[in-house]
Motif scaffolding. Structure first.
Motif, mmCIF file in Angstrom:
data_model
loop_
_atom_site.group_PDB
_atom_site.id
_atom_site.type_symbol
_atom_site.label_atom_id
_atom_site.label_comp_id
_atom_site.label_asym_id
_atom_site.label_seq_id
_atom_site.Cartn_x
_atom_site.Cartn_y
_atom_site.Cartn_z
ATOM 1 N N GLU A 258 0.941 4.307 -2.753
ATOM 2 C CA GLU A 258 0.663 5.691 -2.361
ATOM 3 C C GLU A 258 1.784 6.648 -2.777
ATOM 4 O O GLU A 258 1.505 7.762 -3.213
ATOM 5 C CB GLU A 258 0.424 5.808 -0.852
ATOM 6 C CG GLU A 258 -0.908 5.279 -0.403
ATOM 7 C CD GLU A 258 -2.082 6.001 -1.031
ATOM 8 O OE1 GLU A 258 -2.046 7.239 -1.182
ATOM 9 O OE2 GLU A 258 -3.059 5.316 -1.383
ATOM 10 N N LEU B 286 -0.120 13.375 1.201
ATOM 11 C CA LEU B 286 -1.169 12.406 1.524
ATOM 12 C C LEU B 286 -2.334 13.174 2.137
ATOM 13 O O LEU B 286 -2.097 14.074 2.946
ATOM 14 C CB LEU B 286 -0.679 11.421 2.588
ATOM 15 C CG LEU B 286 -0.057 10.102 2.219
ATOM 16 C CD1 LEU B 286 0.354 9.349 3.477
ATOM 17 C CD2 LEU B 286 -0.942 9.256 1.359
ATOM 18 N N GLU C 269 0.823 -1.207 0.000
ATOM 19 C CA GLU C 269 0.000 0.000 0.000
ATOM 20 C C GLU C 269 0.864 1.268 0.000
ATOM 21 O O GLU C 269 0.568 2.227 -0.715
ATOM 22 C CB GLU C 269 -0.916 -0.016 1.227
ATOM 23 C CG GLU C 269 -2.045 0.963 1.161
ATOM 24 C CD GLU C 269 -3.094 0.732 2.232
ATOM 25 O OE1 GLU C 269 -3.992 1.587 2.318
ATOM 26 O OE2 GLU C 269 -3.041 -0.272 2.974
ATOM 27 N N LYS D 121 -6.552 9.286 4.349
ATOM 28 C CA LYS D 121 -5.716 8.148 3.932
ATOM 29 C C LYS D 121 -4.553 7.969 4.898
ATOM 30 O O LYS D 121 -4.210 6.843 5.274
ATOM 31 C CB LYS D 121 -5.198 8.358 2.503
ATOM 32 C CG LYS D 121 -4.352 7.214 2.002
ATOM 33 C CD LYS D 121 -5.130 5.911 1.991
ATOM 34 C CE LYS D 121 -4.296 4.766 1.518
ATOM 35 N NZ LYS D 121 -5.015 3.502 1.519
#
Length: 120
Positions: free
Chosen positions: A23, A89, A19, A93
């Motif tokens: 990202e 970010l 993940e 999230k």
């Protein structure tokens, strides 16, 4: 000998690493050798150290590698906080990622304590 792939903490940390890799693709290109590299390294350090430690012959050695993985969770958590503050970010999230890190950290702590008690 332990099979690290059967450890739930390794499975969760591996998924977290995947993940993180997804990202950071959205981060600015000028961070490729900065924050992107650091986050990839600290996230992959967690399952890597679990895997390496599981191949050790003593619980003490395994525990030492789990402690390194534990430290990497702290490092990654800070990098996510920094990424949120720099607007790389979004907050939602980032918070989801932090919750996953905290869960992994608790699992590592419990496993370290279990190994240390079995050596006593």
């Amino acid at each position: 000998m332990r099979d690290y792939k059967n450890l739930q903490v390794w499975q969760k940390s591996h998924l977290l690493t995947l993940e993180i890799y997804r990202e950071v693709k959205n981060f600015p290109n000028d961070e490729i050798f900065g924050l992107i590299s650091q986050m990839k390294r600290s996230s992959s350090s967690i399952p890597t150290n679990i895997a390496e430690g599981s191949g050790r012959f003593s619980n003490k050695d395994f525990s030492r590698f789990l402690s390194i993985a534990y430290g990497s969770t702290n490092e990654l958590e800070y990098q996510i906080i920094l990424s949120i503050d720099l607007a790389f970010l979004n907050n939602e999230k980032g918070q989801v990622l932090i919750e996953k890190i905290q869960e992994i950290r608790k699992m590592l702590y419990a496993l370290i304590n279990k190994l240390n008690k079995s050596d006593s």
